[in-house]
Design a protein around this motif. Structure first.
Motif, short mmCIF file in Angstrom:
data_model
loop_
_atom_site.label_atom_id
_atom_site.label_comp_id
_atom_site.label_asym_id
_atom_site.label_seq_id
_atom_site.Cartn_x
_atom_site.Cartn_y
_atom_site.Cartn_z
N MET A 1 0.85 -1.19 0.00
CA MET A 1 0.00 0.00 0.00
C MET A 1 0.87 1.23 0.00
O MET A 1 1.90 1.28 0.67
CB MET A 1 -0.91 0.00 1.23
N LEU A 2 0.46 2.26 -0.72
CA LEU A 2 1.20 3.50 -0.74
C LEU A 2 1.15 4.17 0.62
O LEU A 2 0.14 4.13 1.32
CB LEU A 2 0.62 4.44 -1.79
N SER A 3 2.23 4.81 1.01
CA SER A 3 2.27 5.54 2.26
C SER A 3 1.89 6.99 2.00
O SER A 3 2.57 7.68 1.25
CB SER A 3 3.68 5.48 2.86
N PHE A 4 0.82 7.42 2.60
CA PHE A 4 0.36 8.78 2.36
C PHE A 4 1.08 9.75 3.28
O PHE A 4 1.34 9.46 4.44
CB PHE A 4 -1.15 8.88 2.61
N VAL A 5 1.38 10.93 2.76
CA VAL A 5 2.03 11.95 3.58
C VAL A 5 0.98 12.72 4.35
O VAL A 5 -0.10 12.99 3.87
CB VAL A 5 2.86 12.91 2.71
N ARG A 6 1.30 13.07 5.57
CA ARG A 6 0.44 13.89 6.40
C ARG A 6 1.30 14.92 7.11
O ARG A 6 2.47 14.70 7.38
CB ARG A 6 -0.29 13.03 7.44
N VAL A 7 0.73 16.06 7.44
CA VAL A 7 1.50 17.11 8.08
C VAL A 7 1.08 17.27 9.53
O VAL A 7 -0.01 16.92 9.92
CB VAL A 7 1.33 18.46 7.35
N CYS A 8 1.97 17.84 10.32
CA CYS A 8 1.66 18.24 11.68
C CYS A 8 1.63 19.76 11.73
O CYS A 8 2.17 20.43 10.87
CB CYS A 8 2.72 17.75 12.67
N CYS A 9 1.00 20.29 12.76
CA CYS A 9 0.98 21.73 12.91
C CYS A 9 1.36 22.07 14.34
O CYS A 9 1.37 21.21 15.22
CB CYS A 9 -0.40 22.30 12.57
N VAL A 10 1.68 23.33 14.58
CA VAL A 10 2.10 23.77 15.90
C VAL A 10 1.19 24.88 16.37
O VAL A 10 1.03 25.90 15.69
CB VAL A 10 3.56 24.28 15.87
N LEU A 11 0.54 24.70 17.50
CA LEU A 11 -0.20 25.76 18.16
C LEU A 11 0.74 26.40 19.17
O LEU A 11 1.70 25.77 19.62
CB LEU A 11 -1.44 25.19 18.86
N PRO A 12 0.49 27.63 19.58
CA PRO A 12 1.41 28.29 20.52
C PRO A 12 1.61 27.51 21.81
O PRO A 12 2.66 27.59 22.42
CB PRO A 12 0.71 29.64 20.77
N TRP A 13 0.59 26.75 22.21
CA TRP A 13 0.67 26.05 23.49
C TRP A 13 0.78 24.53 23.36
O TRP A 13 0.94 23.85 24.34
CB TRP A 13 -0.56 26.39 24.32
N LEU A 14 0.70 24.02 22.14
CA LEU A 14 0.66 22.57 22.00
C LEU A 14 1.08 22.14 20.61
O LEU A 14 0.67 22.74 19.61
CB LEU A 14 -0.77 22.07 22.27
N GLN A 15 1.90 21.10 20.53
CA GLN A 15 2.22 20.49 19.24
C GLN A 15 1.23 19.36 19.00
O GLN A 15 1.02 18.51 19.86
CB GLN A 15 3.64 19.94 19.25
N VAL A 16 0.63 19.35 17.82
CA VAL A 16 -0.37 18.34 17.51
C VAL A 16 -0.12 17.74 16.14
O VAL A 16 0.52 18.35 15.28
CB VAL A 16 -1.81 18.92 17.56
N CYS A 17 -0.63 16.53 15.95
CA CYS A 17 -0.72 15.91 14.64
C CYS A 17 -2.19 15.62 14.40
O CYS A 17 -3.01 15.73 15.31
CB CYS A 17 0.14 14.65 14.54
N ALA A 18 -2.55 15.29 13.16
CA ALA A 18 -3.99 15.21 12.87
C ALA A 18 -4.31 14.18 11.82
O ALA A 18 -3.51 13.88 10.93
CB ALA A 18 -4.48 16.58 12.40
#
Length: 256
Positions: A1-18
């Motif tokens: 299966m192909l591996s899909f790319v996903r991004v993370c983002c940074v909030l001022p108070w918390l690092q999150v992935c989605a």
């Protein structure tokens, strides 16, 4: 299966992935709050990008729906993929015997290193015969399959009584002919689903279950993101060429 790319983002108070609904090839994305996950302690922001899609796919299909549990056996087709490398680790952590198929000795070695118990080269070996041999004819309890049509009958042939087949891809085609007798004789279950077309509420439920059940294993170091290579967003075409070559093990990520 192909591996899909996903991004993370940074909030001022918390690092999150989605878990995204799409649009991951971007520097900024809008994500429903229910699809956010905290970046696990000890995991880099970049590596964390490789977790939500695979964790939500595997947990929602194999565990929430097919109810794979400790002491059972589990076959993963494409064990060296992003989904496969994650599935091996979480299954072993939960006390499950893991069988995998992959297309090269290098990939099989990688799967073995992640904890797979039985590794089968589908290019040089009949995986049906090997599964039957390894299980004394019983078969496996759950199969996670990304091939679809061309593997359907073969998968049914190697499921144990009350076995469950979950299809998440159609790399081997969407149309096939099968003998349904096995389903009746061994009370088999066949299901299929993806993440993209689920409701926001369903996705939020999956993400919540992943945070509750998978994130602790990551914090303990029992499950780790397997990242083969990262590319800058400007080199997305090169990342796709690598995916199409099928030479990678684990995830390929784009970094904005």
């Amino acid at each position: 299966m192909l591996s899909f790319v996903r991004v993370c983002c940074v909030l001022p108070w918390l690092q999150v992935c989605a878990l995204l609904t799409g649009g991951g090839y971007a520097e900024k994305v809008v994500v429903p709050a229910g699809q956010l996950l905290p970046v696990p302690e000890g995991v880099s922001l970049t590596d964390a990008a490789g977790l939500p899609e695979v964790a939500c796919t595997v947990w929602s299909t194999v565990f929430m729906t097919s109810h794979l549990s400790s002491g059972e056996s589990f076959l993963i087709h494409g064990g060296s993929s992003g989904i496969g490398t994650f599935a091996i680790q979480i299954a072993k952590h939960l006390g499950i015997k893991v069988f995998v198929t992959a297309g090269s000795e290098e990939k099989l070695v990688a799967c073995k290193g992640l904890g797979a118990d039985v590794c089968i080269n589908y290019k040089s070996e009949d995986f049906e015969a090997r599964i039957k041999e390894e299980t004394n004819g019983k078969g496996v309890d759950v199969i996670l399959d990304n091939i679809g049509g061309s593997y359907l009958q073969r998968n049914l042939n190697i499921l144990a009584v009350d076995g469950r087949l979950f299809i998440i891809g159609l790399m081997g085609g969407a149309v096939t002919e099968v003998n349904l007798q096995a389903i009746f004789a061994r009370r088999l279950t066949v299901q299929a689903a993806g993440l993209r077309n689920r409701s926001l509420d369903n996705k939020a439920q999956i993400v919540s279950e992943v945070e509750k059940n998978v994130w602790p294993a990551i914090l303990l170091g029992k499950v780790k993101p397997v990242v083969y290579k990262t590319f800058p967003l400007s080199e997305a075409a090169e990342a796709h060429k690598l995916m199409e070559s099928s030479s990678h093990i684990g995830k390929i990520l784009l970094v904005p």
